[in-house]
Scaffold this motif. Sequence first.
Motif, short mmCIF file in Angstrom:
data_model
loop_
_atom_site.label_atom_id
_atom_site.label_comp_id
_atom_site.label_asym_id
_atom_site.label_seq_id
_atom_site.Cartn_x
_atom_site.Cartn_y
_atom_site.Cartn_z
N GLN A 17 -11.34 45.74 -47.28
CA GLN A 17 -11.37 45.75 -48.74
C GLN A 17 -10.17 45.00 -49.31
O GLN A 17 -10.29 44.23 -50.25
CB GLN A 17 -11.39 47.18 -49.27
CG GLN A 17 -12.68 47.90 -49.03
CD GLN A 17 -12.65 49.32 -49.54
OE1 GLN A 17 -11.59 49.84 -49.93
NE2 GLN A 17 -13.79 49.97 -49.53
N HIS A 21 -10.26 41.53 -51.65
CA HIS A 21 -9.82 41.52 -53.05
C HIS A 21 -8.38 41.05 -53.25
O HIS A 21 -8.01 40.66 -54.36
CB HIS A 21 -9.97 42.91 -53.66
CG HIS A 21 -11.38 43.38 -53.71
ND1 HIS A 21 -12.31 42.83 -54.55
CD2 HIS A 21 -12.02 44.33 -53.00
CE1 HIS A 21 -13.48 43.43 -54.37
NE2 HIS A 21 -13.33 44.35 -53.42
N CYS A 22 -7.58 41.08 -52.20
CA CYS A 22 -6.14 40.80 -52.34
C CYS A 22 -5.67 39.79 -51.30
O CYS A 22 -4.54 39.87 -50.82
CB CYS A 22 -5.35 42.10 -52.19
SG CYS A 22 -5.87 43.43 -53.29
N CYS A 54 -2.22 45.66 -55.87
CA CYS A 54 -3.56 45.07 -55.79
C CYS A 54 -4.49 45.97 -54.99
O CYS A 54 -5.61 46.28 -55.41
CB CYS A 54 -3.49 43.67 -55.16
SG CYS A 54 -5.10 42.86 -55.05
N SER A 57 -5.61 49.02 -56.84
CA SER A 57 -6.55 48.80 -57.93
C SER A 57 -7.96 48.47 -57.45
O SER A 57 -8.92 48.67 -58.16
CB SER A 57 -6.04 47.70 -58.88
OG SER A 57 -6.02 46.46 -58.22
N TYR A 58 -8.09 47.97 -56.23
CA TYR A 58 -9.41 47.56 -55.74
C TYR A 58 -9.99 48.45 -54.66
O TYR A 58 -11.17 48.33 -54.35
CB TYR A 58 -9.35 46.13 -55.20
CG TYR A 58 -9.32 45.09 -56.27
CD1 TYR A 58 -10.47 44.80 -57.00
CD2 TYR A 58 -8.16 44.42 -56.57
CE1 TYR A 58 -10.45 43.85 -58.01
CE2 TYR A 58 -8.14 43.46 -57.58
CZ TYR A 58 -9.29 43.19 -58.29
OH TYR A 58 -9.26 42.25 -59.28
N SER A 59 -9.21 49.29 -54.05
CA SER A 59 -9.72 50.05 -52.92
C SER A 59 -9.47 51.54 -53.07
O SER A 59 -8.35 52.01 -52.90
CB SER A 59 -9.09 49.56 -51.61
OG SER A 59 -9.51 50.35 -50.54
N ASN A 118 -19.68 45.88 -53.52
CA ASN A 118 -18.30 45.37 -53.64
C ASN A 118 -17.94 45.18 -55.09
O ASN A 118 -18.74 44.71 -55.88
CB ASN A 118 -18.15 44.04 -52.89
CG ASN A 118 -18.31 44.22 -51.42
OD1 ASN A 118 -18.02 45.27 -50.87
ND2 ASN A 118 -18.77 43.18 -50.76
N ARG A 119 -16.72 45.57 -55.42
CA ARG A 119 -16.23 45.40 -56.79
C ARG A 119 -15.80 43.99 -57.04
O ARG A 119 -15.35 43.30 -56.23
CB ARG A 119 -15.03 46.31 -57.04
CG ARG A 119 -15.39 47.75 -57.11
CD ARG A 119 -14.29 48.44 -57.83
NE ARG A 119 -13.84 49.60 -57.08
CZ ARG A 119 -12.85 50.32 -57.45
NH1 ARG A 119 -12.15 50.02 -58.49
NH2 ARG A 119 -12.48 51.37 -56.77
#
Length: 119
Positions: A17, A21-22, A54, A57-59, A118-119
């Motif tokens: 993840q 995203h990062c 990061c 915020s995403y995982s 997935n975001r």
Amino acid sequence: FSFPTAAPRAMQAALQQVEMHCSAELERYAACVDGHSGTWLVDCDPLKSQLNACASSYSGLVEAIKSRCKPQIDQYERCLKANPARPETCTGKLEALGDCTEGREAQRLVAQQQQQPNR
């Protein structure tokens, strides 16, 4: 960043993840660590903070692992700070962290995260 053995399933899912995203933050942090072998803990701390922000915020899985395994994370980080030139000294602490991520709750979170788009 790599684990001495195959990463546990929950940790691997969280890393995937983060990579998704990062990736820019992860690459900058890894390059800094590679370039500052004796001083990376201090020199790369701002990049580590950016990567952590990061990832948080995403995982949701990263946040769950950070909450569930805080004692093991703290022990591993203390070991790294005490052995900045020899991080391999901390392999046992990293393995304990991996073991923590494999608890029943972590496995439930992995399955839940894998079912979500997935975001």
